[in-house]
Design an enzyme around this catalytic site. Structure first.
Site, short mmCIF file in Angstrom:
data_model
loop_
_atom_site.label_atom_id
_atom_site.label_comp_id
_atom_site.label_asym_id
_atom_site.label_seq_id
_atom_site.Cartn_x
_atom_site.Cartn_y
_atom_site.Cartn_z
N ASP A 154 0.86 -1.18 0.00
CA ASP A 154 0.00 0.00 0.00
C ASP A 154 0.90 1.24 0.00
O ASP A 154 2.08 1.17 0.38
CB ASP A 154 -0.90 -0.03 1.24
CG ASP A 154 -1.69 1.24 1.41
OD1 ASP A 154 -2.37 1.64 0.45
OD2 ASP A 154 -1.62 1.83 2.51
N ASP A 158 -0.21 5.16 0.75
CA ASP A 158 -0.46 6.16 1.79
C ASP A 158 -0.72 5.49 3.13
O ASP A 158 -1.56 4.60 3.25
CB ASP A 158 -1.64 7.04 1.39
CG ASP A 158 -1.34 7.84 0.14
OD1 ASP A 158 -0.59 8.82 0.23
OD2 ASP A 158 -1.83 7.46 -0.94
N ASN A 166 -9.18 -1.08 3.20
CA ASN A 166 -9.10 -1.49 1.80
C ASN A 166 -7.90 -2.39 1.52
O ASN A 166 -7.76 -2.91 0.41
CB ASN A 166 -9.06 -0.26 0.89
CG ASN A 166 -7.89 0.67 1.18
OD1 ASN A 166 -7.43 0.79 2.32
ND2 ASN A 166 -7.41 1.35 0.16
#
Length: 267
Positions: free
Chosen positions: A9, A11, A219
């Site tokens: 990922d 951020d 997510n």
């Protein structure tokens, strides 16, 4: 375990809270890549503002973007897979946002569209600057020539909590995920980071056990549970930590570099 692919990922994971890729993290990823390990950035961002981090490190390969809706090749920017969403179904969400003062944007693979980009509030302008994106005026559906891949609502934490709760009671034709405290994303029902990561790994003959994934938010859960080694950042919510195999240091303490040096470089 020998890993062949590391999914990261961006951020809250790869970058610190100042949206910076530190020298230590960059150097660690380059060393892993030189050992033949594929580095794949998996972000809620689009390709246009994810690929530059790969180029900064001199890495080729792929990025999984828009939370799994678009997979793109780094050097050519070619879209190798896309989960397109039906735009007309977004009308109730657009109406809700306009009536309730919720900022939203609509994304194609490389484009981002908003209502009246010249009149955005300062907080919204700053958000787009941090994410290296310049919004364009939202056209009529008939004038959009590229498939839509993501709808994002953006606002203060309490507002987003309310939006998530209310939309959760709707009969959603889309996959809804929280990609940050201030973001709610709607996408094609099959578009997740885990699904896209699985497709990419299988295309390369890589088994789940040979995949390491590192993330920090809701997510990211699908890719953390797909990977043979799923690692949550210390700055993750408890539910994300519970879905992972282990927890590393925070993004401000270079947890990505720490995990790769521990599990891949043997330091």
């Amino acid at each position: 375990m020998t890993y062949k692919l590391i999914a990261l990922d961006v951020d809250g994971t790869l970058l610190n809270d100042h949206h910076e890729l530190t020298e230590m993290t960059q150097e660690t990823l380059i060393r892993a890549s030189r050992q033949g390990i594929e580095i794949v950035l998996c972000s809620g961002r689009g390709p246009a503002n994810t690929i530059p981090f790969m180029e900064q490190m001199g890495l080729a390969g792929y990025v999984i973007t828009h939370n799994g809706a678009v997979t793109a090749e780094v050097s050519t920017r070619e879209i190798v897979h896309r989960f397109a969403m039906e735009g007309q179904g977004l009308e109730p969400f657009i109406t809700y946002c306009r009536e309730n003062g919720v900022h939203f944007d609509i994304n194609t693979a490389f484009g981002l569209y908003v209502d009246q980009p010249e009149g955005l509030e300062l907080q919204v302008q700053e958000m787009y600057r941090n994410f290296m994106m310049k919004p364009q005026q939202l056209p009529q559906w008939a004038d959009l020539t590229e498939p839509l891949v993501k709808f994002t609502a953006f606002g203060p934490l309490e507002q987003m909590n309310t939006v998530q709760q209310e939309w959760g009671n709707w009969n959603l034709p889309y996959y809804m995920t929280r990609s940050g405290d201030f973001f709610i994303d709607l996408m094609h029902p099959e578009a997740t980071k885990g699904t896209a990561l699985k497709r990419l790994a299988e295309s390369k003959g890589i088994q789940p056990s040979e995949v390491m994934a590192i993330g920090n938010y809701y997510n990211d859960i699908t890719m953390l549970t797909y990977a043979g080694k799923g690692i949550a950042m210390d700055n993750s919510p408890d539910e994300v930590k519970a879905a992972a195999d282990e927890v590393t240091l925070s993004n401000n303490d270079q947890g990505v570099a720490h995990s790769i040096r521990k599990h891949v470089l043997g330091e």
